[in-house]
Motif scaffolding. Structure first.
Motif, PDB file in Angstrom:
ATOM      1  N   GLY A  19      40.424  14.489  70.161  1.00  0.00           N
ATOM      2  CA  GLY A  19      41.727  15.026  69.807  1.00  0.00           C
ATOM      3  C   GLY A  19      42.804  13.969  69.721  1.00  0.00           C
ATOM      4  O   GLY A  19      43.781  14.111  69.008  1.00  0.00           O
ATOM      5  N   SER A  20      42.611  12.872  70.465  1.00  0.00           N
ATOM      6  CA  SER A  20      43.633  11.831  70.452  1.00  0.00           C
ATOM      7  C   SER A  20      43.362  10.753  69.413  1.00  0.00           C
ATOM      8  O   SER A  20      44.115   9.797  69.316  1.00  0.00           O
ATOM      9  N   ALA A  21      42.300  10.887  68.647  1.00  0.00           N
ATOM     10  CA  ALA A  21      41.990   9.899  67.610  1.00  0.00           C
ATOM     11  C   ALA A  21      43.076   9.932  66.540  1.00  0.00           C
ATOM     12  O   ALA A  21      43.544  10.988  66.136  1.00  0.00           O
ATOM     13  N   VAL A  22      43.473   8.758  66.110  1.00  0.00           N
ATOM     14  CA  VAL A  22      44.530   8.656  65.111  1.00  0.00           C
ATOM     15  C   VAL A  22      43.889   8.436  63.744  1.00  0.00           C
ATOM     16  O   VAL A  22      43.109   7.501  63.565  1.00  0.00           O
ATOM     17  N   ALA A  23      44.226   9.282  62.834  1.00  0.00           N
ATOM     18  CA  ALA A  23      43.702   9.144  61.481  1.00  0.00           C
ATOM     19  C   ALA A  23      44.628   8.247  60.676  1.00  0.00           C
ATOM     20  O   ALA A  23      45.846   8.322  60.804  1.00  0.00           O
ATOM     21  N   THR A  24      44.038   7.383  59.875  1.00  0.00           N
ATOM     22  CA  THR A  24      44.860   6.521  59.024  1.00  0.00           C
ATOM     23  C   THR A  24      45.205   7.282  57.754  1.00  0.00           C
ATOM     24  O   THR A  24      44.367   7.972  57.175  1.00  0.00           O
ATOM     25  N   PRO A  25      46.441   7.162  57.323  1.00  0.00           N
ATOM     26  CA  PRO A  25      46.844   7.887  56.113  1.00  0.00           C
ATOM     27  C   PRO A  25      46.168   7.309  54.875  1.00  0.00           C
ATOM     28  O   PRO A  25      45.873   6.132  54.811  1.00  0.00           O
ATOM     29  N   VAL A  26      45.932   8.165  53.910  1.00  0.00           N
ATOM     30  CA  VAL A  26      45.290   7.762  52.667  1.00  0.00           C
ATOM     31  C   VAL A  26      46.327   7.833  51.551  1.00  0.00           C
ATOM     32  O   VAL A  26      47.086   8.801  51.459  1.00  0.00           O
ATOM     33  N   ASP A  27      46.376   6.777  50.753  1.00  0.00           N
ATOM     34  CA  ASP A  27      47.301   6.787  49.615  1.00  0.00           C
ATOM     35  C   ASP A  27      46.810   7.778  48.579  1.00  0.00           C
ATOM     36  O   ASP A  27      45.651   7.752  48.181  1.00  0.00           O
ATOM     37  N   THR A  28      47.694   8.646  48.169  1.00  0.00           N
ATOM     38  CA  THR A  28      47.361   9.566  47.085  1.00  0.00           C
ATOM     39  C   THR A  28      48.424   9.386  46.013  1.00  0.00           C
ATOM     40  O   THR A  28      49.572   9.757  46.193  1.00  0.00           O
ATOM     41  N   TYR A  29      48.004   8.765  44.946  1.00  0.00           N
ATOM     42  CA  TYR A  29      48.907   8.531  43.828  1.00  0.00           C
ATOM     43  C   TYR A  29      48.156   8.896  42.558  1.00  0.00           C
ATOM     44  O   TYR A  29      47.047   8.429  42.332  1.00  0.00           O
ATOM     45  N   GLU A  30      48.754   9.731  41.765  1.00  0.00           N
ATOM     46  CA  GLU A  30      48.143  10.166  40.508  1.00  0.00           C
ATOM     47  C   GLU A  30      48.506   9.180  39.403  1.00  0.00           C
ATOM     48  O   GLU A  30      49.685   8.983  39.099  1.00  0.00           O
ATOM     49  N   PHE A  31      47.496   8.567  38.816  1.00  0.00           N
ATOM     50  CA  PHE A  31      47.717   7.642  37.707  1.00  0.00           C
ATOM     51  C   PHE A  31      47.636   8.391  36.392  1.00  0.00           C
ATOM     52  O   PHE A  31      47.007   9.450  36.300  1.00  0.00           O
ATOM     53  N   LYS A  32      48.239   7.791  35.387  1.00  0.00           N
ATOM     54  CA  LYS A  32      48.216   8.411  34.058  1.00  0.00           C
ATOM     55  C   LYS A  32      46.822   8.372  33.454  1.00  0.00           C
ATOM     56  O   LYS A  32      46.441   9.268  32.713  1.00  0.00           O
ATOM     57  N   ASN A  33      46.071   7.306  33.757  1.00  0.00           N
ATOM     58  CA  ASN A  33      44.695   7.222  33.271  1.00  0.00           C
ATOM     59  C   ASN A  33      43.861   6.344  34.219  1.00  0.00           C
ATOM     60  O   ASN A  33      44.390   5.694  35.113  1.00  0.00           O
ATOM     61  N   VAL A  34      42.570   6.337  34.005  1.00  0.00           N
ATOM     62  CA  VAL A  34      41.638   5.621  34.879  1.00  0.00           C
ATOM     63  C   VAL A  34      41.825   4.110  34.768  1.00  0.00           C
ATOM     64  O   VAL A  34      41.694   3.385  35.759  1.00  0.00           O
ATOM     65  N   ARG A  69      51.943  -1.318  47.883  1.00  0.00           N
ATOM     66  CA  ARG A  69      50.917  -0.624  47.086  1.00  0.00           C
ATOM     67  C   ARG A  69      51.572   0.388  46.160  1.00  0.00           C
ATOM     68  O   ARG A  69      51.261   0.446  44.969  1.00  0.00           O
ATOM     69  N   LEU A  70      52.483   1.168  46.708  1.00  0.00           N
ATOM     70  CA  LEU A  70      53.177   2.166  45.903  1.00  0.00           C
ATOM     71  C   LEU A  70      53.961   1.493  44.776  1.00  0.00           C
ATOM     72  O   LEU A  70      53.948   1.954  43.638  1.00  0.00           O
ATOM     73  N   GLU A  71      54.596   0.373  45.096  1.00  0.00           N
ATOM     74  CA  GLU A  71      55.349  -0.381  44.086  1.00  0.00           C
ATOM     75  C   GLU A  71      54.427  -0.857  42.970  1.00  0.00           C
ATOM     76  O   GLU A  71      54.735  -0.726  41.779  1.00  0.00           O
ATOM     77  N   VAL A  72      53.280  -1.404  43.351  1.00  0.00           N
ATOM     78  CA  VAL A  72      52.307  -1.880  42.350  1.00  0.00           C
ATOM     79  C   VAL A  72      51.821  -0.715  41.503  1.00  0.00           C
ATOM     80  O   VAL A  72      51.762  -0.805  40.276  1.00  0.00           O
ATOM     81  N   TYR A  73      51.479   0.397  42.141  1.00  0.00           N
ATOM     82  CA  TYR A  73      50.981   1.569  41.409  1.00  0.00           C
ATOM     83  C   TYR A  73      52.018   2.056  40.401  1.00  0.00           C
ATOM     84  O   TYR A  73      51.688   2.352  39.256  1.00  0.00           O
ATOM     85  N   GLN A  74      53.258   2.135  40.846  1.00  0.00           N
ATOM     86  CA  GLN A  74      54.312   2.624  39.957  1.00  0.00           C
ATOM     87  C   GLN A  74      54.569   1.657  38.804  1.00  0.00           C
ATOM     88  O   GLN A  74      54.789   2.091  37.674  1.00  0.00           O
ATOM     89  N   MET A  75      54.532   0.364  39.081  1.00  0.00           N
ATOM     90  CA  MET A  75      54.765  -0.615  38.020  1.00  0.00           C
ATOM     91  C   MET A  75      53.637  -0.581  36.990  1.00  0.00           C
ATOM     92  O   MET A  75      53.881  -0.716  35.792  1.00  0.00           O
ATOM     93  N   VAL A  76      52.398  -0.412  37.458  1.00  0.00           N
ATOM     94  CA  VAL A  76      51.268  -0.328  36.528  1.00  0.00           C
ATOM     95  C   VAL A  76      51.400   0.923  35.671  1.00  0.00           C
ATOM     96  O   VAL A  76      51.218   0.870  34.449  1.00  0.00           O
ATOM     97  N   ASP A  77      51.726   2.041  36.301  1.00  0.00           N
ATOM     98  CA  ASP A  77      51.874   3.285  35.536  1.00  0.00           C
ATOM     99  C   ASP A  77      53.070   3.228  34.594  1.00  0.00           C
ATOM    100  O   ASP A  77      53.089   3.914  33.574  1.00  0.00           O
ATOM    101  N   ALA A  78      54.067   2.408  34.919  1.00  0.00           N
ATOM    102  CA  ALA A  78      55.241   2.270  34.049  1.00  0.00           C
ATOM    103  C   ALA A  78      54.938   1.391  32.835  1.00  0.00           C
ATOM    104  O   ALA A  78      55.766   1.240  31.954  1.00  0.00           O
ATOM    105  N   GLY A  79      53.741   0.784  32.817  1.00  0.00           N
ATOM    106  CA  GLY A  79      53.348  -0.009  31.660  1.00  0.00           C
ATOM    107  C   GLY A  79      53.615  -1.498  31.792  1.00  0.00           C
ATOM    108  O   GLY A  79      53.487  -2.234  30.809  1.00  0.00           O
TER     109      GLY A  79
END
Length: 159
Positions: A19-34, A69-79
């Motif tokens: 019960g005290s185990a800490v789960a690491t958050p997972v990045d969930t970001y939807e990209f425009k394409n693969v 990571r979020l910054e990189v993802y957004q910049m890639v999706d921005a083209g």
């Protein structure tokens, strides 16, 4: 009865630890394409976390790495292109964020240092082996007269 209480205690402690185990958050970001997703992941793998220093952006769980990571993802999706994104990161965090530093005047020693050390080691080895061969050749080239004189001196010192 004591065995039963031991089992109950072990089960209770196991459940408490789970019960005290800490789960690491997972990045969930939807990209425009693969393709954008693959590019973003490759870029995040090639950039170092400024806080962790020995982990890339993907492997690091620090808040700074999550933001980058979020910054990189957004910049890639921005083209934006890879060079643009890398330039943005290096202008903000310096050359340190690159796992493979660029070949520049200030990084020449970093790139060529190992080769220089290898060549220096090979040169030292070559000189050492050559001196050994010369010493062996000198020992083998004693004339019969020199050998007789050497034997005579050795017998005299042995008495």
């Amino acid at each position: 009865m004591k065995a039963f209480l031991g089992v109950i205690t072990a089960v209770f402690l196991s459940l408490a630890m789970l019960g005290s185990a800490v789960a690491t958050p997972v990045d969930t970001y939807e990209f425009k394409n693969v393709d954008n997703q693959k590019r973003a992941l490759e870029l995040a793998h090639s950039l170092r976390c400024p806080q962790c220093q020995n982990q890339n952006l993907i492997d690091s769980n620090s808040p700074v790495a999550q933001d980058l990571r979020l910054e990189v993802y957004q910049m890639v999706d921005a083209g934006k292109g890879d060079a643009e994104i890398i330039e943005f990161m290096t202008s903000r965090y310096g050359e340190f964020v690159l796992y493979k530093p660029r070949m520049e005047g200030k990084t020449v020693l970093l790139w060529l240092g190992p080769i220089g050390l290898l060549l220096f080691g090979l040169l030292i080895g070559f000189i050492f082996v050559r001196k050994q061969r010369i010493a062996d050749a000198v020992e083998e080239e004693l004339s019969q007269e020199d050998q007789a004189e050497l034997d005579k001196l050795l017998k005299r010192d042995g008495k």
